[in-house]
Design an enzyme around this catalytic site. Structure first.
Site, PDB file in Angstrom:
ATOM      1  N   THR A 189       0.860  -1.171   0.000  1.00 45.65           N
ATOM      2  CA  THR A 189       0.000   0.000   0.000  1.00 45.65           C
ATOM      3  C   THR A 189       0.902   1.227   0.000  1.00 45.65           C
ATOM      4  O   THR A 189       1.969   1.208   0.607  1.00 45.65           O
ATOM      5  CB  THR A 189      -0.965  -0.026   1.205  1.00 45.65           C
ATOM      6  OG1 THR A 189      -1.572   1.244   1.333  1.00 45.65           O
ATOM      7  CG2 THR A 189      -0.267  -0.366   2.505  1.00 45.65           C
ATOM      8  N   GLU A 335      -4.941  -2.340   5.179  1.00 46.66           N
ATOM      9  CA  GLU A 335      -4.445  -2.919   6.421  1.00 46.66           C
ATOM     10  C   GLU A 335      -5.493  -3.775   7.131  1.00 46.66           C
ATOM     11  O   GLU A 335      -5.193  -4.462   8.100  1.00 46.66           O
ATOM     12  CB  GLU A 335      -4.000  -1.800   7.384  1.00 46.66           C
ATOM     13  CG  GLU A 335      -2.716  -1.087   6.985  1.00 46.66           C
ATOM     14  CD  GLU A 335      -2.922   0.009   5.932  1.00 46.66           C
ATOM     15  OE1 GLU A 335      -3.985   0.027   5.264  1.00 46.66           O
ATOM     16  OE2 GLU A 335      -2.011   0.845   5.768  1.00 46.66           O
ATOM     17  N   LYS A 445      -8.738  22.421   8.638  1.00 48.49           N
ATOM     18  CA  LYS A 445      -8.998  23.095   9.899  1.00 48.49           C
ATOM     19  C   LYS A 445      -9.140  24.578   9.619  1.00 48.49           C
ATOM     20  O   LYS A 445      -8.177  25.253   9.281  1.00 48.49           O
ATOM     21  CB  LYS A 445      -7.861  22.834  10.883  1.00 48.49           C
ATOM     22  CG  LYS A 445      -8.400  22.579  12.250  1.00 48.49           C
ATOM     23  CD  LYS A 445      -7.435  21.956  13.177  1.00 48.49           C
ATOM     24  CE  LYS A 445      -8.178  21.693  14.485  1.00 48.49           C
ATOM     25  NZ  LYS A 445      -7.298  21.457  15.586  1.00 48.49           N
ATOM     26  N   TRP A 450     -13.187  21.854  12.339  1.00 49.10           N
ATOM     27  CA  TRP A 450     -12.934  20.909  11.266  1.00 49.10           C
ATOM     28  C   TRP A 450     -14.018  21.038  10.203  1.00 49.10           C
ATOM     29  O   TRP A 450     -15.207  21.071  10.512  1.00 49.10           O
ATOM     30  CB  TRP A 450     -12.958  19.476  11.794  1.00 49.10           C
ATOM     31  CG  TRP A 450     -11.707  19.090  12.520  1.00 49.10           C
ATOM     32  CD1 TRP A 450     -10.583  19.841  12.638  1.00 49.10           C
ATOM     33  CD2 TRP A 450     -11.470  17.879  13.222  1.00 49.10           C
ATOM     34  NE1 TRP A 450      -9.646  19.171  13.368  1.00 49.10           N
ATOM     35  CE2 TRP A 450     -10.164  17.962  13.745  1.00 49.10           C
ATOM     36  CE3 TRP A 450     -12.204  16.737  13.456  1.00 49.10           C
ATOM     37  CZ2 TRP A 450      -9.594  16.929  14.486  1.00 49.10           C
ATOM     38  CZ3 TRP A 450     -11.648  15.710  14.202  1.00 49.10           C
ATOM     39  CH2 TRP A 450     -10.346  15.808  14.702  1.00 49.10           C
TER      40      TRP A 450
HETATM   41  P1  AMP Z   1      -6.854   1.697   0.826  1.00 49.13           P
HETATM   42  O1  AMP Z   1      -5.912   1.219   1.837  1.00 49.13           O
HETATM   43  O2  AMP Z   1      -6.209   2.175  -0.423  1.00 49.13           O
HETATM   44  O3  AMP Z   1      -7.921   0.687   0.554  1.00 49.13           O
HETATM   45  O4  AMP Z   1      -7.589   3.001   1.403  1.00 49.13           O
HETATM   46  C1  AMP Z   1      -8.283   2.957   2.616  1.00 49.13           C
HETATM   47  C2  AMP Z   1      -8.842   4.319   2.918  1.00 49.13           C
HETATM   48  O5  AMP Z   1      -9.919   4.660   2.019  1.00 49.13           O
HETATM   49  C3  AMP Z   1      -9.475   4.415   4.278  1.00 49.13           C
HETATM   50  O6  AMP Z   1      -8.523   4.586   5.299  1.00 49.13           O
HETATM   51  C4  AMP Z   1     -10.398   5.615   4.112  1.00 49.13           C
HETATM   52  O7  AMP Z   1      -9.692   6.834   4.223  1.00 49.13           O
HETATM   53  C5  AMP Z   1     -10.869   5.465   2.680  1.00 49.13           C
HETATM   54  N1  AMP Z   1     -12.191   4.810   2.660  1.00 49.13           N
HETATM   55  C6  AMP Z   1     -12.469   3.517   2.470  1.00 49.13           C
HETATM   56  N2  AMP Z   1     -13.799   3.294   2.505  1.00 49.13           N
HETATM   57  C7  AMP Z   1     -14.402   4.498   2.726  1.00 49.13           C
HETATM   58  C8  AMP Z   1     -15.752   4.934   2.888  1.00 49.13           C
HETATM   59  N3  AMP Z   1     -16.778   4.106   2.800  1.00 49.13           N
HETATM   60  N4  AMP Z   1     -15.957   6.260   3.126  1.00 49.13           N
HETATM   61  C9  AMP Z   1     -14.924   7.124   3.207  1.00 49.13           C
HETATM   62  N5  AMP Z   1     -13.645   6.763   3.069  1.00 49.13           N
HETATM   63  C10 AMP Z   1     -13.365   5.466   2.833  1.00 49.13           C
END
Ligand code: AMP
Length: 551
Positions: A189, A335, A445, A450
């Protein structure tokens, strides 16, 4: 101190390690003749695919792959990838699903870091591998995955062609038992800085994730993935095992359709021709599909799409539903294997009007079985479920990566205090639904408050002229930061909408009390396209760089 009483075990009792091979026990009885389809190139039954898994294991073994060795795959979504999902871990080796959308240097880093020994590579990636070959420090053999009849010319020493290799392999491979905590998969990742980080999963973790996700999809209100469904991934198999759904689909014996490289027309035609009922993807891919002219010509009304990886903007959910596509949201990360939560409705919400249902369905939802999820303040104290108190989302579940591969510092930060830190800011509402407002590093911010970039993106998506939007923080002398928006207009609206009109549109939500006055972006830039990451999500890091240098 008193101790718990351990269960006694009869010496001959089988302890049943949770191994990926056990996922085949049901489908071989329930659905041996069910189909697995690869584009318009290949159709196999489950029985045949299982036979090919045995042959692949035997062939890899003959190439010198044994327990603990790493086998890399560079392929688009295919039946071959599904075979590797099973055969490689089942023989005790580790499957490295290489993210082929990374830069060549990053691909090289991941292959050396994971210590890949044998590489299964689709013909399209031979030039990339040929370029890296002299610097791949652990690779011993390359196997060619070929769609066309002609072997491509390459300087790589190819040890075998995949189909040839399977044809020559023994029909049966004796899959041994081993410790369920053995590593089954690894992939990388990319963070905002530094080298890609390896996350890894054991057999036990993948089996438990499969059971929990399968149960969630079938058992909660919507019953979206059941044995009568037809499944096609639209999240690449190199990215978190296509969210683990190929394993779930296999256990349920559903028809599976693998689309190869993602081309909008191929995807939409496969949905139509193969009668696909269930897929999953990131919102930007859904956006691309619903805006394709073909989407209006075909009947997509039987299709349910699970969105995740990013927030689903309300405007996009409405556009998809206008075509008859059912949508729902899930949340997780590389993760976390990945599923943590899913946005299904509770029974008492089923007869609500659609917009009110969407208020809940567009959140990340609630934890799936076994997931312990909390929103905490910087001291790790749990915040109240009032829908307003925002903090970091932390989690525990049986399937979270136990660290970053050979990266003790990163691992320590990920697991500080015994909870996996998602790096996401969220709040829980009184119904128990998780609302993600930002990544910690994307937070805006403004004047000490926020501002949620994800909420602003969702509101912008509801403007009739806006096709896509991204919101980021822009440094501001007075307020610290102010939101800035990047907007893509529908092709017919280009040049007809001004920044002031967009700001006025958002001001309506200020009047309704949905957002604060300072949440209205001071900067609105019209662009042709929004930069995307290697997995198709909005690339905020790049936008920040570009937007701040322009303002
Ligand atoms: P990845 O490791 O590339 O799969 O990215 C994971 C990240 O995607 C998470 O930590 C979130 O920031 C974002 N993410 C995944 N699902 C959602 C969701 N349903 N709504 C908002 N953000 C999401």
């Amino acid at each position: 101190m008193k101790q718990t009483r351990l269960t006694a075990r009869t010496p001959e009792a089988y302890p049943f390690p949770l191994l990926i091979k056990q996922l085949w026990n049901t489908p071989l009885h329930f659905a041996p003749e069910q189909e697995i389809v690869y584009r318009d190139l290949r159709r196999l039954t489950y029985r045949e695919l299982y036979g090919r898994i045995h042959r692949l294991a035997g062939a890899l073994n003959a190439l010198g792959v044994g327990p603990g060795d790493v086998v890399a795959v560079l392929d688009w979504d295919s039946h071959r990838y599904l075979e590797a999902f099973f055969a490689v871990p089942m023989l005790g080796a580790v499957l490295h699903t290489v993210n082929i959308r990374l830069s060549p240097e990053q691909v090289l880093f991941t292959m050396n870091h994971a210590q890949d020994k044998v590489v299964l590579a689709h013909e399209e990636f031979l030039p990339l591998l040929a370029e890296l070959q002299g610097r791949l420090s652990t690779v011993q053999k390359f196997v060619l995955l070929q769609d066309g009849p002609q072997a491509p010319a390459t300087s790589l020493p190819i040890a075998a062609e995949y189909e040839d290799m399977l044809a020559r392999a023994p029909e049966h491979f004796a899959f041994a038992d081993f410790d369920e905590n053995s590593m089954a998969t690894i992939f990388y990742t990319t963070g905002t800085t530094g080298d890609p980080k390896g996350v890894y999963y054991s057999h036990r973790q993948l089996v438990l994730h499969t059971l929990a996700v399968g149960w969630t999809m079938g058992g909660f209100q919507q019953g979206v993935l059941q044995s009568r469904d037809v499944y096609m991934p639209v999240t690449p198999m190199f990215h978190v095992h296509a969210w683990g759904i190929p394993y779930v689909a296999t256990v349920l014996g559903v028809k599976q359709v693998y689309p190869g490289r993602y081309e909008p027309e191929v995807l939409l035609r496969l949905v139509d021709r193969e009668k696909v009922t269930f897929s999953h993807c990131v919102p930007t891919i859904l956006h691309m599909l619903v805006n394709h002219p073909l989407a209006r010509e075909l009947d997509l009304s039987g299709w349910t799409v699970n969105l995740g990886g990013a927030a689903l903007p309300r405007g996009l959910a409405r556009d998809a539903e206008a075509l008859g596509i059912r949508v729902f949201v899930g949340y997780g990360m590389s993760e976390t294997c990945p599923v943590l939560t899913v946005g299904v409705l509770k029974p008492h919400m089923l007869n609500w009007e659609r917009e009110r249902q969407l208020d809940y369905q567009l959140t990340a939802g609630f934890p799936i079985p076994l997931v312990d999820l909390r929103v905490v303040d910087p001291e790790g104290r749990e915040l109240t479920r009032d829908g307003r108190s925002a903090g970091e989302v932390v989690a525990r579940a049986p399937w979270l990566t136990q660290g970053y591969f050979n990266n003790p510092e990163g691992s320590q930060a990920l697991w500080a205090g015994g909870w996996l830190h998602t790096g996401d800011i969220g709040s829980l509402n009184p119904e128990g639904y998780l609302q993600i407002s930002d990544r910690l590093k994307d937070v805006i911010k403004s004047g000490g408050e926020w501002v949620s970039s994800l909420e602003l993106e969702s509101l912008l998506s509801q403007h009739p002229a806006i096709s896509e939007a991204a919101v980021i923080a822009i440094p501001d002398a007075k307020w610290g930061e102010r939101p800035g928006a990047l907007v893509v207009l529908d092709p017919v609206q280009q040049g007809k909408v001004s920044a002031e009109e967009i700001q006025k549109f958002l001001a309506r939500f200020v009047d309704q009390g949905r957002i604060s006055k300072w949440a209205v972006p001071r900067t609105v830039l019209f662009v042709q396209a929004i930069p995307k990451t290697s997995v198709g999500k909005i690339d905020k890091k790049r936008i920040r760089r570009e937007l701040t240098s322009e303002t």
